[in-house]
Write a protein that holds these residues in place. Structure first.
Motif, short mmCIF file in Angstrom:
data_model
loop_
_atom_site.label_atom_id
_atom_site.label_comp_id
_atom_site.label_asym_id
_atom_site.label_seq_id
_atom_site.Cartn_x
_atom_site.Cartn_y
_atom_site.Cartn_z
N LEU A 1 20.76 -21.32 -28.50
CA LEU A 1 21.65 -22.40 -28.04
C LEU A 1 22.78 -21.84 -27.19
CD1 LEU A 1 22.71 -25.31 -28.03
CD2 LEU A 1 23.79 -24.84 -30.25
N LEU A 2 23.40 -20.74 -27.65
CA LEU A 2 24.46 -20.12 -26.85
C LEU A 2 23.92 -19.66 -25.50
CD1 LEU A 2 26.35 -17.96 -29.50
CD2 LEU A 2 27.16 -20.03 -28.39
N ASN A 3 22.69 -19.16 -25.50
CA ASN A 3 22.10 -18.72 -24.24
C ASN A 3 21.88 -19.89 -23.29
OD1 ASN A 3 20.50 -16.28 -22.92
ND2 ASN A 3 19.29 -18.12 -22.59
N ALA A 4 21.50 -21.05 -23.83
CA ALA A 4 21.30 -22.23 -23.00
C ALA A 4 22.61 -22.77 -22.46
CB ALA A 4 20.57 -23.32 -23.79
N VAL A 5 23.71 -22.51 -23.17
CA VAL A 5 25.02 -23.01 -22.73
C VAL A 5 25.69 -22.02 -21.80
CG1 VAL A 5 27.33 -23.64 -23.51
CG2 VAL A 5 25.33 -24.44 -24.77
N ALA A 6 25.70 -20.72 -22.19
CA ALA A 6 26.47 -19.74 -21.41
C ALA A 6 25.80 -18.38 -21.36
CB ALA A 6 27.88 -19.61 -21.98
N GLY A 7 24.48 -18.32 -21.31
CA GLY A 7 23.80 -17.05 -21.14
C GLY A 7 24.09 -16.07 -22.27
N ARG A 8 24.27 -14.80 -21.91
CA ARG A 8 24.47 -13.74 -22.90
C ARG A 8 25.94 -13.65 -23.32
NH1 ARG A 8 21.72 -8.18 -21.22
NH2 ARG A 8 22.39 -7.70 -23.34
N VAL A 9 26.55 -14.79 -23.59
CA VAL A 9 27.97 -14.78 -23.96
C VAL A 9 28.18 -14.09 -25.30
CG1 VAL A 9 27.89 -17.05 -25.06
CG2 VAL A 9 30.03 -16.23 -24.04
N TRP A 10 27.19 -14.18 -26.21
CA TRP A 10 27.28 -13.45 -27.48
C TRP A 10 27.40 -11.95 -27.21
CZ3 TRP A 10 27.64 -13.05 -32.70
CH2 TRP A 10 27.11 -11.91 -33.29
N CYS A 11 26.59 -11.46 -26.27
CA CYS A 11 26.60 -10.03 -25.97
C CYS A 11 27.96 -9.60 -25.39
CB CYS A 11 25.50 -9.71 -24.96
SG CYS A 11 23.83 -10.16 -25.50
N GLY A 12 28.59 -10.47 -24.64
CA GLY A 12 29.83 -10.10 -23.98
C GLY A 12 31.05 -10.11 -24.86
N PHE A 13 31.02 -10.87 -25.97
CA PHE A 13 32.25 -11.04 -26.74
C PHE A 13 32.11 -10.69 -28.23
CE2 PHE A 13 32.72 -13.71 -23.03
CZ PHE A 13 34.03 -13.51 -22.66
N LEU A 14 30.94 -10.86 -28.83
CA LEU A 14 30.85 -10.75 -30.28
C LEU A 14 29.82 -9.73 -30.77
CD1 LEU A 14 31.06 -14.54 -31.21
CD2 LEU A 14 32.85 -12.82 -31.51
N CYS A 15 28.96 -9.25 -29.90
CA CYS A 15 27.95 -8.29 -30.33
C CYS A 15 28.62 -7.01 -30.85
CB CYS A 15 27.02 -7.96 -29.18
SG CYS A 15 25.81 -6.66 -29.58
N PRO A 16 28.19 -6.46 -31.99
CA PRO A 16 28.80 -5.22 -32.50
C PRO A 16 28.78 -4.08 -31.49
CG PRO A 16 27.44 -6.22 -34.19
CD PRO A 16 27.21 -7.01 -32.94
N GLN A 17 27.71 -3.97 -30.70
CA GLN A 17 27.66 -2.90 -29.70
C GLN A 17 28.79 -3.08 -28.69
OE1 GLN A 17 26.07 -0.14 -29.32
NE2 GLN A 17 26.59 0.34 -27.20
N THR A 18 29.05 -4.30 -28.26
CA THR A 18 30.13 -4.56 -27.31
C THR A 18 31.50 -4.31 -27.94
OG1 THR A 18 28.83 -6.20 -26.09
CG2 THR A 18 31.21 -6.35 -25.90
#
Length: 493
Positions: free
Chosen positions: A123-140
């Protein structure tokens, strides 16, 4: 038609067929030595200020605080129960999350949680792409933290690049030693923080510091610390681009309506310096807003050029938006040359058509409804579950025997789970199956200790020759609980 690339800093011309309103691009300004990409070298992003950078600092602080402080939160579950709010108790086989207690037999809740997380991610990907990766992913999050330490010790991008090219000296060796010592301290804290979730956090922390923890605990601290040091300190963008499966899935779930970071090429092209653009406009020739300053590239933690078009490696962190807006503000030009925008609107802008954002559309509504339905179903199941269960296993070989007096006997194994923390005494009864008599091997009541599973053998004996359903019932003698399980009474061959 749009082609999505996953390469790093590789320039290619934008397709003219997709942009009839754009004039041929002006030659790019020559790169200065410090701005030039380092082929084969690590990506060295430059610091930037702006609203998305502030959001990333906030998310970093929030994630680190949750990770470090959550094991120390207390939750009263009564006497003889762990008081840690979030605890993975491998000794008793329990997962405690505040008021929720998950038993090994209830791992389907974790399966449902994983499916729910996948739905939310899509759902996040459909709204704003890889926004999880940019702000909340542990690697980031951990990479941002390691980069902050690196900048504090070695300086910003230009200074770090200069020091790398200058070679080693006493001062440089001291800086590298300080940086890696700080990285190792953070990595060790990360490993120790994870171990705290698997035992009483204050006591486990004291044991770790006193050298009295188990060898397994120290082994896990070393493993997690080593992975953190390697992935956040050295692998960085390689994890987000090549090791993580999420960018590889973008080809299947990429949505042109999603608000991803995009370059408005219909406004930025042809590129040229501010002075050159003024001269072209004064002569009535087309000139874009992009001055080819490369700020969007130098601040990118992945090392890509967003002006080349959609790229699977982009983590939608918005740092290039902050960098570009800063340059546009200094040049007194409108911001938003790089912005969170749908690719559909980029193509509309090329055709000079009206633009519209469709965040709420059938796809996002369907994903949101599915996520809510799954979350609601899990919530109802949790609310309706009982403090125990009864399962019945019918003997397989033989399923039924005929006694010397002509009666038929079936054997069963009753497995009674008592999820209460106090001992209970259960009476077993059976209904159905015609005229059958129940007998338990041993005591005619079942004693179940708190937080325990007990098995008891039972037989059903009947005069009839027909098969039929039966229902076993375990009733707490105190009247607090009643569990049922259905099976079959089999006729003898």
């Amino acid at each position: 038609m749009v082609a999505l690339d996953i390469s790093h800093a590789r320039r290619r011309p934008l397709p003219q067929a997709d942009a009839p309103v754009r004039a041929p691009a002006a030659p790019s300004a020559p790169r200065r030595k410090a701005d030039a990409p380092r082929p084969g070298g690590p990506v060295t992003p430059q610091s930037v200020k702006g609203r998305f950078r502030r959001i990333k600092w906030t998310s970093l602080a929030f994630c680190l605080a949750v990770y470090g402080l959550l094991p120390f939160l207390r939750w009263d579950r009564g006497p003889d129960a762990p008081g840690q709010a979030v605890l993975f108790d491998f000794v008793k086989g329990r997962l405690y999350v505040f008021f929720i207690e998950i038993w090994p037999q209830e791992l389907y809740y974790l399966t449902g949680l994983l499916i729910l997380a996948s739905l939310v991610l899509i759902l996040l990907n459909a709204v704003a792409g890889r926004v999880w990766c940019g702000f909340l992913c542990p690697q980031t999050v951990w990479t941002d933290l390691f980069l902050a330490v690196e900048r504090a010790i070695e300086g910003d991008r230009r200074e770090r690049l200069r020091k790398r090219e200058a070679g080693l000296g006493p001062r440089r060796i001291a800086e590298l030693a300080a940086k890696h010592a700080a990285w190792l301290a953070i990595a060790t804290w990360t490993g120790a923080g994870l171990v705290l979730y698997f035992g009483d956090a204050p006591q486990t922390l004291r044991d770790l510091m006193a050298g009295e923890a188990s060898a397994l605990a120290y082994a896990w601290v070393a493993i997690i610390a080593g992975l953190t040091y390697l992935l956040a300190g050295f692998a960085r963008e390689q994890v987000c681009t090549f090791m993580c499966p999420w960018p590889r899935l973008q080809g299947a779930i990429w949505d042109p309506e999603a608000l991803t970071v995009n370059y408005r090429d219909y406004r930025g092209e042809p590129r040229g310096s501010a002075k050159k653009a003024e001269q072209l406009r004064a002569a009535g020739e087309p000139a874009g807003d992009c001055v080819d300053c490369l700020q969007c590239v130098t601040v990118c933690p992945i090392g890509i050029d967003i002006r080349e078009g959609p790229n699977f490696a982009c983590i939608n962190c918005g740092l290039c938006v902050d960098a570009c807006d800063g340059v546009m503000t200094k040049l007194n030009r409108p911001t938003g040359l790089i912005a969170y925008e749908s690719w559909t609107n980029i193509e509309r802008g090329r055709r000079r058509e009206p633009q519209s954002r469709r965040v709420i559309r059938p796809k996002t509504l369907g994903l949101a409804a599915a996520a809510l339905a799954l979350a609601g179903g899990m919530g109802v199941a949790l609310a309706q579950r009982t403090a125990g269960s009864l399962t019945v296993l019918h003997d397989r070989n033989p399923t039924a025997v005929r006694l010397s007096d002509g009666r038929v006997r079936n054997g069963y194994t009753l497995r009674l789970v008592n999820k209460d923390r106090r001992a209970r005494t259960f009476a077993i009864a059976v209904t159905g199956g015609g005229d059958v008599a129940l007998a338990l091997i041993g005591s005619q009541t079942v004693e179940a200790e708190g937080d325990a599973t007990v098995e008891v053998r039972a037989t059903l004996t009947g005069a009839g020759a027909a098969s039929g359903p039966v229902v076993f019932e375990a009733r707490d003698l105190s009247g607090a609980a009643r569990f049922q399980a259905a099976d079959t009474f089999m006729a003898a061959p």
